[in-house]
Design a protein around this motif. Sequence first.
Motif, PDB file in Angstrom:
ATOM      1  N   SER A 128      41.681  50.730  43.916  1.00 42.27           N
ATOM      2  CA  SER A 128      40.573  51.657  43.776  1.00 42.27           C
ATOM      3  C   SER A 128      41.099  53.054  43.464  1.00 42.27           C
ATOM      4  O   SER A 128      42.094  53.487  44.030  1.00 42.27           O
ATOM      5  N   THR A 184      42.214  51.500  48.148  1.00 35.28           N
ATOM      6  CA  THR A 184      42.250  50.131  48.652  1.00 35.28           C
ATOM      7  C   THR A 184      42.794  49.200  47.586  1.00 35.28           C
ATOM      8  O   THR A 184      42.650  49.464  46.383  1.00 35.28           O
ATOM      9  N   TYR A 231      43.857  45.032  46.280  1.00 36.59           N
ATOM     10  CA  TYR A 231      43.633  43.591  46.328  1.00 36.59           C
ATOM     11  C   TYR A 231      44.848  42.901  45.710  1.00 36.59           C
ATOM     12  O   TYR A 231      45.414  43.376  44.719  1.00 36.59           O
ATOM     13  N   TYR A 271      35.486  49.404  43.754  1.00 36.61           N
ATOM     14  CA  TYR A 271      35.945  48.419  44.739  1.00 36.61           C
ATOM     15  C   TYR A 271      37.110  47.624  44.164  1.00 36.61           C
ATOM     16  O   TYR A 271      37.031  47.093  43.052  1.00 36.61           O
ATOM     17  N   GLU A 331      38.811  44.384  44.460  1.00 34.89           N
ATOM     18  CA  GLU A 331      38.583  43.054  45.004  1.00 34.89           C
ATOM     19  C   GLU A 331      38.724  42.034  43.894  1.00 34.89           C
ATOM     20  O   GLU A 331      38.994  42.380  42.744  1.00 34.89           O
ATOM     21  N   ASP A 332      38.568  40.785  44.253  1.00 35.02           N
ATOM     22  CA  ASP A 332      38.677  39.698  43.290  1.00 35.02           C
ATOM     23  C   ASP A 332      37.394  39.622  42.476  1.00 35.02           C
ATOM     24  O   ASP A 332      36.444  38.951  42.855  1.00 35.02           O
ATOM     25  N   LYS A 333      37.391  40.313  41.346  1.00 30.02           N
ATOM     26  CA  LYS A 333      36.195  40.359  40.504  1.00 30.02           C
ATOM     27  C   LYS A 333      36.385  39.487  39.275  1.00 30.02           C
ATOM     28  O   LYS A 333      37.499  39.301  38.797  1.00 30.02           O
TER      29      LYS A 333
END
Length: 126
Positions: free
Chosen positions: A52, A57, A59, A104, A106-108
């Motif tokens: 991010s 943050t 992932y 965010y 994350e696993d997108k």
Amino acid sequence: QVQLVESGGGLVQPGGPLRLSCVASGLTTDAYAIAWFCQAPGKEREGVSAISSSDGTKYYANSVKGRFTISRDNAKNTVFLQMNSLKPEDTAVYYCAADLDSDYAEDKPIYEYESWGQGTQVTVSS
């Protein structure tokens, strides 16, 4: 228009390190996420790591946890992927991508990312 340029790929022996860089230009938002994907021959493109821009943050895919480290230099609009303990199965073209609608990490899915770099080849072989 956002442009992403990857660099740092190459040939490395198993167990060796490699550091990829992704420089972004044309950004008009301070809140975004940058991800690294890889695509091996004959396989689908898959997410490796993400970070991010706002809170840092991160992932990591399970396959790279403990070996890869993602970091950022917001002042230079650059994201790095430090890859250690490389394995032959890490061989792939690595792409960086930007999600400009969400910061965010994350696993997108792939379609969440609007901008993509041209990719850099990573080959792990003795």
